[in-house]
Design an enzyme around this catalytic site. Structure first.
Site, PDB file in Angstrom:
ATOM      1  N   GLU A   1       0.847  -1.068  -0.026  1.00 59.01           N
ATOM      2  CA  GLU A   1      -0.046  -0.028   0.125  1.00 59.01           C
ATOM      3  C   GLU A   1       0.870   1.309  -0.016  1.00 59.01           C
ATOM      4  O   GLU A   1       1.952   1.219   0.505  1.00 59.01           O
ATOM      5  CB  GLU A   1      -0.823   0.156   1.315  1.00 59.01           C
TER       6      GLU A   1
ATOM      7  N   CYS B   1      -2.363   1.651   8.142  1.00 61.65           N
ATOM      8  CA  CYS B   1      -1.071   0.933   7.721  1.00 61.65           C
ATOM      9  C   CYS B   1      -1.630  -0.721   7.533  1.00 61.65           C
ATOM     10  O   CYS B   1      -1.756  -1.270   8.521  1.00 61.65           O
ATOM     11  CB  CYS B   1       0.308   1.221   8.339  1.00 61.65           C
TER      12      CYS B   1
HETATM   13  S1  SF4 Z   1       3.467  -0.214  13.492  1.00 64.09           S
HETATM   14 FE1  SF4 Z   1       4.928  -2.000  13.804  1.00 64.09          FE
HETATM   15  S2  SF4 Z   1       4.303  -3.809  12.852  1.00 64.09           S
HETATM   16 FE2  SF4 Z   1       3.258  -2.079  11.748  1.00 64.09          FE
HETATM   17  S3  SF4 Z   1       4.406  -1.762  10.148  1.00 64.09           S
HETATM   18 FE3  SF4 Z   1       4.905  -0.207  11.633  1.00 64.09          FE
HETATM   19  S4  SF4 Z   1       6.761  -1.415  12.731  1.00 64.09           S
HETATM   20 FE4  SF4 Z   1       5.511  -2.954  11.509  1.00 64.09          FE
END
Ligand code: SF4
Length: 376
Positions: free
Chosen positions: A94, A343
Site C-alpha cells: 500500500e 497501515c
Molecule cells: S506499526 Fe509495527 S508492525 Fe506495523 S508496520 Fe510499523 S513496525 Fe511494522
C-alpha cells in the site's frame, strides 16, 4: 523456470554509465536514462523516445521497467488517496497520498508485511513476507506522482510532496534497500529532493538507528514510542521493545543533534490501554528538555480487533500533561478512515474479504483475550 528480470531502477546510479558502455553506448546516455527513470516517471520502454530503438529493445531484454501494478485506488472525502499495488510475485503493498496544509505527503511501504508484530497494526498480522527492493520503493513514488499529474488536487500547484516511510514495514529492517532508494530520492541526478522532505519512521530498530546515524543525508526521523512503561511497551511492540526505550531515545537524541532538527516521538493512543495520565507523565519525564516533539495519534480502529481510540477528553488530558512539562505535543488525526487508511488495513481486507472477529485473528492466541488485559 526463470524468475522475473531485474528492475531497471534497482541499478545504482553509478552503474548506469558502465552498463550503457557495455552495450556500446556513449556515457551521456546514462543521464538520459536517469531522467526517464526519475524525472519523467517512465514505466514503458516504448516511451523513452530519445534513446535509440535498438537500445530500448536491448534494455527491455535485460530489465523490467515496471514492478508495481495498480490494483486499487480509493479516495477519501478529505482528499486522502490510498493505493494497493500488486508486485510481480503477486504480493501487495500500500501507498497513500495525504493532503497536508501546505504540501502533500506520500506515505511509502518498505516491506511486504512486517516482522515487528506491533499489537495495534494491521500490517503485523501476516508477519513479514519479504523486503521491497529499492526499485519497488521508488516506483511507489513514480505511481503517486503520475496520479497527481493526471488528477491534481485542487490548489496543488507547485507545492510538491514530502516522503514518509510510514507505510507497511519497518524501514530500518530493510536498510540496504531503503538507503539505496533514499540516495535516488535525494541525488541531483535522481529525484533531487531535499533530505528535509524525507522522513523515516521506526518502531525502534536499534541496529538501523546506528546505521541511520552514519547516513550522510539529514533525513527526518520519527520514533514510534506508544508506551513509556517497559512492560506495556513490550506488550504493544513485542519485537521493538527488546531494546529499552531509554537506549532508543539516546540514539534518537544523538541523531537530532546531528541533523540539528527535532526528532518526532509518535504515540498511538489506545483507549484504556496506554492513554492514562501516568503513562503521559512517564513519557514527559523521558522526553522533557530533549530535542523531541510528540505526535499523539488516536488509534485507527482495525477490522478484526477490539482496540479502540480514546475519547477526545482523554486525548486532550494526555496532551495537557505533555504541554505542562514544556514539550511540543500535537494531536494528529489520521485522514481517510473510511478508505482503510490504517497501515496495512486495505491489504488485509483484500486478503480476507470477510473480516474476522476478535478471537480469530492470526496470532490471537498470544494476546490477552480482552483489550483491558493489556494494561494489567
Ligand atoms: S506499526 Fe509495527 S508492525 Fe506495523 S508496520 Fe510499523 S513496525 Fe511494522
Amino acid at each position: 523456470m526463470t524468475g522475473p528480470k531485474p528492475l531497471m531502477r534497482d541499478v545504482p546510479a553509478n552503474e548506469l554509465a558502465p552498463l550503457l558502455q557495455r552495450l556500446g553506448q556513449p556515457v551521456y546516455r546514462a543521464r538520459q536514462l536517469a531522467l526517464w527513470l526519475h524525472r519523467a516517471h517512465a514505466l514503458d520502454w516504448e516511451t523513452l523516445s530519445d534513446l535509440p530503438r535498438d537500445l530500448r529493445v536491448r534494455l527491455a531484454d535485460l530489465y523490467d521497467l515496471q514492478g508495481l501494478f495498480p490494483g486499487e485506488r480509493l479516495t477519501a472525502e478529505d482528499g486522502t488517496r490510498k493505493f494497493l499495488f500488486r508486485l510481480r510475485d503477486g504480493a501487495a503493498v500500500e501507498s497513500v497520498i495525504i493532503p497536508m496544509e501546505n504540501h502533500l505527503t506520500f506515505c511509502l511501504s518498505s516491506q511486504v508485511g512486517c516482522a515487528m508484530a506491533c499489537r495495534f497494526c494491521a500490517t503485523a498480522r501476516g508477519g513479514l513476507a519479504r523486503d521491497l527492493t529499492a526499485a519497488e520503493i521508488q516506483e511507489q513514488v513514480v505511481h503517486l506522482a503520475r496520479d497527481l499529474a493526471a488528477q491534481p488536487p485542487p490548489g496543488f500547484g507547485a507545492r510538491g510532496f514530502n516522503l514518509v516511510f510510514m507505510g507497511m514495514g519497518e524501514p530500518l529492517d530493510n536498510w540496504e534497500q531503503v538507503s539505496a532508494a533514499l540516495n535516488v530520492f535525494t541525488a541531483p541526478d535522481g529525484w533531487g529532493l531535499s533530505p528535509r522532505r524525507v522522513t523515516i519512521s521506526t518502531s525502534g530498530h536499534r541496529e538501523g538507528l546506528l546505521q541511520l546515524l552514519r547516513l550522510p543525508q539529514a533525513v527526518g526521523l520519527t520514533l514510534s514510542v506508544n508506551a513509556a512503561s517497559p512492560d506495556l511497551r513490550r506488550r504493544l511492540m513485542p519485537v521493538s521493545a527488546r531494546t529499552p526505550l531509554p537506549q532508543l531515545l539516546e540514539l534518537a537524541e544523538k541523531y537530532a543533534r546531528r541533523i540539528q532538527r527535532k526528532v518526532t516521538l509518535g504515540y498511538v493512543l489506545i483507549g484504556g490501554v496506554n492513554d492514562n495520565l501516568s503513562e503521559a507523565r512517564a513519557l514527559a519525564a523521558l522526553a522533557a528538555r530533549r530535542p523531541f516533539k510528540i505526535n499523539l495519534i488516536p488509534l485507527n480502529r482495525l477490522d478484526d480487533d477490539r482496540l479502540s481510540p480514546p475519547g477526545a477528553d482523554q486525548v486532550l488530558a494526555f496532551q495537557r500533561v505533555l504541554l505542562e512539562a514544556g514539550l511540543q505535543a500535537y494531536i494528529r488525526v489520521s485522514g481517510g478512515q473510511e478508505i482503510a487508511a490504517a497501515c496495512g488495513q486495505l491489504r488485509q481486507r483484500r486478503q480476507s474479504p470477510t473480516p474476522s472477529v476478535a478471537g480469530s485473528a492470526p496470532g490471537e492466541g498470544d494476546l490477552p483475550a480482552k483489550q483491558g488485559d493489556l494494561t494489567d
